[in-house]
Design a protein around this motif. Sequence first.
Motif, short mmCIF file in Angstrom:
data_model
loop_
_atom_site.label_atom_id
_atom_site.label_comp_id
_atom_site.label_asym_id
_atom_site.label_seq_id
_atom_site.Cartn_x
_atom_site.Cartn_y
_atom_site.Cartn_z
N THR A 1 0.86 -1.18 -0.20
CA THR A 1 -0.12 -0.13 0.08
C THR A 1 0.78 1.21 0.03
OG1 THR A 1 -0.18 0.45 2.31
CG2 THR A 1 -1.72 -1.14 1.24
N SER A 2 2.21 1.19 -0.30
CA SER A 2 2.89 2.44 -0.17
C SER A 2 2.91 3.25 -1.72
CB SER A 2 4.52 2.08 -0.19
OG SER A 2 4.91 1.07 -1.04
N CYS A 3 1.94 2.75 -2.53
CA CYS A 3 1.95 3.27 -3.66
C CYS A 3 0.36 3.60 -4.38
CB CYS A 3 2.60 3.00 -4.79
SG CYS A 3 2.59 3.87 -6.34
N PRO A 4 -0.39 4.49 -3.46
CA PRO A 4 -1.76 4.66 -3.68
C PRO A 4 -2.04 5.37 -5.36
CG PRO A 4 -1.41 5.46 -1.65
CD PRO A 4 0.06 5.13 -2.21
N VAL A 5 -2.87 5.06 -6.16
CA VAL A 5 -2.85 5.73 -7.48
C VAL A 5 -4.45 5.96 -7.77
CG1 VAL A 5 -0.76 4.58 -8.43
CG2 VAL A 5 -2.92 3.17 -8.54
N SER A 6 -4.45 7.17 -8.70
CA SER A 6 -5.70 7.46 -9.20
C SER A 6 -6.00 6.78 -10.22
CB SER A 6 -5.66 8.95 -9.21
OG SER A 6 -5.15 9.13 -10.63
N ASP A 7 -7.45 7.03 -10.92
CA ASP A 7 -7.55 6.64 -12.04
C ASP A 7 -6.57 7.23 -13.09
OD1 ASP A 7 -9.96 5.37 -11.15
OD2 ASP A 7 -11.23 6.99 -11.87
N PHE A 8 -6.39 6.35 -14.28
CA PHE A 8 -5.53 6.40 -15.26
C PHE A 8 -6.19 7.88 -16.17
CE2 PHE A 8 -4.86 6.01 -20.13
CZ PHE A 8 -3.41 5.67 -19.89
N VAL A 9 -5.45 8.78 -16.49
CA VAL A 9 -5.45 9.80 -17.34
C VAL A 9 -4.78 9.78 -18.60
CG1 VAL A 9 -5.74 12.32 -17.62
CG2 VAL A 9 -5.66 11.30 -15.23
N PRO A 10 -5.89 9.47 -19.91
CA PRO A 10 -5.19 9.53 -21.09
C PRO A 10 -4.27 10.70 -21.44
CG PRO A 10 -7.29 8.90 -21.32
CD PRO A 10 -7.09 9.53 -19.97
N LYS A 11 -2.98 10.23 -22.18
CA LYS A 11 -2.21 11.66 -22.65
C LYS A 11 -3.07 12.64 -23.21
CE LYS A 11 2.01 11.51 -25.42
NZ LYS A 11 2.82 10.47 -26.20
N GLU A 12 -3.90 12.51 -24.07
CA GLU A 12 -4.37 13.61 -24.56
C GLU A 12 -5.42 14.63 -23.67
OE1 GLU A 12 -6.41 9.76 -25.85
OE2 GLU A 12 -4.42 10.62 -25.86
N LYS A 13 -5.66 14.35 -22.59
CA LYS A 13 -6.28 14.94 -21.62
C LYS A 13 -5.29 16.06 -20.90
CE LYS A 13 -10.67 12.77 -20.48
NZ LYS A 13 -11.15 11.66 -19.48
N ILE A 14 -4.21 15.55 -21.00
CA ILE A 14 -2.98 16.52 -20.35
C ILE A 14 -2.11 16.76 -21.63
CG2 ILE A 14 -1.08 16.67 -18.55
CD1 ILE A 14 -2.71 14.95 -16.83
N PRO A 15 -2.29 18.03 -22.27
CA PRO A 15 -1.42 18.57 -23.40
C PRO A 15 -0.12 18.61 -22.78
CG PRO A 15 -3.43 19.73 -23.26
CD PRO A 15 -3.43 18.95 -22.17
N ASP A 16 0.30 19.24 -21.66
CA ASP A 16 1.43 19.58 -21.18
C ASP A 16 1.63 19.14 -19.55
OD1 ASP A 16 4.07 20.56 -20.31
OD2 ASP A 16 3.91 22.57 -21.05
N PRO A 17 2.22 18.09 -19.37
CA PRO A 17 2.24 17.68 -18.08
C PRO A 17 3.17 18.51 -17.02
CG PRO A 17 3.68 16.28 -19.22
CD PRO A 17 2.86 17.18 -20.40
N HIS A 18 4.04 19.34 -17.95
CA HIS A 18 4.67 20.42 -16.78
C HIS A 18 3.88 21.63 -16.55
CE1 HIS A 18 7.80 17.70 -19.17
NE2 HIS A 18 8.21 17.70 -17.87
N LYS A 19 2.67 21.42 -16.69
CA LYS A 19 1.94 22.85 -16.39
C LYS A 19 0.52 22.31 -15.52
CE LYS A 19 2.72 25.77 -20.25
NZ LYS A 19 2.47 25.95 -21.82
N LEU A 20 0.87 21.56 -14.51
CA LEU A 20 -0.08 20.91 -13.73
C LEU A 20 -0.05 21.54 -12.23
CD1 LEU A 20 -0.30 17.32 -14.84
CD2 LEU A 20 -1.95 19.09 -15.72
N GLN A 21 -1.18 21.52 -11.58
CA GLN A 21 -0.86 21.94 -10.32
C GLN A 21 -1.48 20.55 -9.53
OE1 GLN A 21 -3.19 25.16 -8.63
NE2 GLN A 21 -1.34 25.87 -7.54
N ILE A 22 -0.77 20.30 -8.39
CA ILE A 22 -0.94 18.89 -7.73
C ILE A 22 -1.04 19.35 -6.24
CG2 ILE A 22 -0.14 17.17 -9.23
CD1 ILE A 22 2.34 16.97 -7.57
N TRP A 23 -1.95 18.86 -5.47
CA TRP A 23 -1.91 19.08 -4.24
C TRP A 23 -2.52 17.97 -3.48
CZ3 TRP A 23 -6.83 17.82 -2.71
CH2 TRP A 23 -8.28 17.61 -3.66
N LEU A 24 -2.30 18.09 -2.10
CA LEU A 24 -2.69 17.08 -0.95
C LEU A 24 -3.30 17.78 0.14
CD1 LEU A 24 -1.01 13.92 -0.25
CD2 LEU A 24 -1.47 15.47 1.75
N ARG A 25 -4.42 17.41 0.76
CA ARG A 25 -4.87 17.47 2.21
C ARG A 25 -4.92 16.35 3.00
NH1 ARG A 25 -7.48 22.64 1.75
NH2 ARG A 25 -7.84 23.22 -0.37
#
Length: 221
Positions: free
Chosen positions: A127-151
């Motif tokens: 359980t050390s690697c929780p993962v979300s659903d898969f997001v196809p590449k075309e939904k994220i044109p630039d992976p270097h322009k994302l904001q990730i967060w955790l609460r």
Amino acid sequence: AGIMASSKPLARFWEWGRNIICVGRNYAEHAKEMKNALPSEPLFFLKPSSAYVREGDPIIKPYYCNNLHHEVELGVVIGKKAHAVSQKAAMDYVAGYALCLDMTARDTQAECKKKGLPWTLAKGFNTSCPVSDFVPKEKIPDPHKLQIWLRVNGELRQEGETSSMIFSIPYIISYISEIITLEEGDLILTGSPKGVSAVQEHDEIHAGINGILSMQFKVAQ
């Protein structure tokens, strides 16, 4: 999935993907908070595929750990075999993305570092690697322009821009593929922004990629 003529469903990469390759210290602020020098080349380590856990199941704190930390990261899912690929071609090997947590037994990691031992106990437990659903590449044109967060329990702990990565995704893929051949369904964790901190039993972790998806996990003992 239609992205690449895949023999297996990439949308469920966690069920059959073999390798989880994690890049450490890829955000300057996180390296600083861990009192580590900035790396001149990517530092990476592995988790076994048994580390995967999906929403609905808890993150289990290992029995030997008294200080379990969360690290939120963008995951890159590989869509076809990649061996010694150039940075220029690297993105052709990406099938999509996922949000991931690199759960870390921080006290165990400190012990391992002190003794010069590998980090497997600190990073590779079930359980050390929780993962979300898969997001196809075309939904994220630039992976270097994302904001990730955790609460944690509603309180914002981590928030970062993927544009702050020290090593870009093409660089990481190229670098790793020279050493380890990447296979379809493999996952690369690209590092965590600052704000890593401890979670306790019963804590609720809520993490997301702005405008794309979010996921929730409960911590159990």
